[in-house]
Design an enzyme around this catalytic site. Structure first.
Site, mmCIF file in Angstrom:
data_model
loop_
_atom_site.group_PDB
_atom_site.id
_atom_site.type_symbol
_atom_site.label_atom_id
_atom_site.label_comp_id
_atom_site.label_asym_id
_atom_site.label_seq_id
_atom_site.Cartn_x
_atom_site.Cartn_y
_atom_site.Cartn_z
ATOM 1 N N TYR A 1 -47.082 -70.845 -24.470
ATOM 2 C CA TYR A 1 -48.372 -71.523 -24.332
ATOM 3 C C TYR A 1 -48.658 -72.377 -25.567
ATOM 4 C CZ TYR A 1 -49.344 -68.802 -20.156
ATOM 5 O OH TYR A 1 -49.289 -68.271 -18.898
ATOM 6 N N ASN B 1 -53.673 -75.190 -11.971
ATOM 7 C CA ASN B 1 -52.671 -76.033 -11.333
ATOM 8 C C ASN B 1 -52.606 -75.705 -9.842
ATOM 9 O OD1 ASN B 1 -50.360 -77.561 -10.708
ATOM 10 N ND2 ASN B 1 -49.033 -75.851 -11.252
ATOM 11 N N CYS C 1 -45.854 -74.671 -13.567
ATOM 12 C CA CYS C 1 -46.557 -73.819 -14.527
ATOM 13 C C CYS C 1 -45.818 -72.504 -14.767
ATOM 14 C CB CYS C 1 -47.993 -73.577 -14.073
ATOM 15 S SG CYS C 1 -48.144 -72.892 -12.426
ATOM 16 N N HIS C 2 -44.883 -72.162 -13.888
ATOM 17 C CA HIS C 2 -44.100 -70.943 -14.099
ATOM 18 C C HIS C 2 -43.193 -71.055 -15.327
ATOM 19 C CE1 HIS C 2 -41.363 -73.469 -11.655
ATOM 20 N NE2 HIS C 2 -40.394 -72.865 -12.346
ATOM 21 N N GLU D 1 -33.816 -70.868 -12.342
ATOM 22 C CA GLU D 1 -33.646 -72.030 -13.199
ATOM 23 C C GLU D 1 -32.718 -71.753 -14.389
ATOM 24 O OE1 GLU D 1 -37.790 -74.386 -12.263
ATOM 25 O OE2 GLU D 1 -37.688 -73.161 -14.073
#
Length: 164
Positions: free
Chosen positions: A104, A127, A135-136, A162
């Protein structure tokens, strides 16, 4: 205004998308629009929904993501409305590289204000276009996942995909 409503089956559960004219208004891992409409700015909120079986490139981007290619999701047009910092922060999220989550604090710095950690976290929380505005990819400074509207199990799964 009418929006298209599409529900896709994914390994992380049902994924619902609300779009208008090829632009995502809201999306998330839910079985219907009810959990999505509260995140849409009132000026963009559709008055009705038309269920569809595909959304062309938007649908293709979700399929590509779950096939191991997250890049097409970042090219899908998204429309969200908020104040200047949050709108910019959403654009910045789309530039965070898959497989390389940021904290963050790092996210606030990338958005141009290193002291705005709470505002950056708020941009994630508000979001509406999950997956397309990733946002993940934002985690806590200690490396833990933090929160995620669609559940930590989904966030963990997206990050693991990812990272592969």
């Amino acid at each position: 205004m009418t929006a298209q409503l599409l529900q896709l089956s994914t390994p992380d559960g049902p994924f619902t998308i609300l779009a208008r004219d090829g632009v995502v208004l809201a999306s998330g891992w839910t079985a219907g629009p009810g959990a999505l409409t509260g995140q849409i700015h009132p000026a963009l909120l559709p008055v009705s929904f038309e269920e569809v079986t595909t959304l062309g490139g938007i649908s293709d981007a979700v399929e590509a993501f779950y096939s191991g290619d997250p890049a097409p999701a970042m090219a899908v047009p998204v429309q969200q409305q908020s104040g200047p910092f949050r709108s910019h922060a959403w654009d910045v999220l789309r530039q965070v590289k898959p497989g390389f989550p940021v904290t963050y604090s790092e996210y606030a710095a990338l958005a141009g204000n290193p002291r705005a950690v709470r505002a950056a976290a708020s941009a994630c929380a508000f979001n509406a276009a999950a997956l397309f505005v990733p946002c993940h990819r934002v985690i806590r400074t200690d490396g833990s996942l933090g929160g995620f509207r669609w559940g930590l199990q989904v966030k963990e799964s997206l990050l693991a995909r990812e990272a592969a």
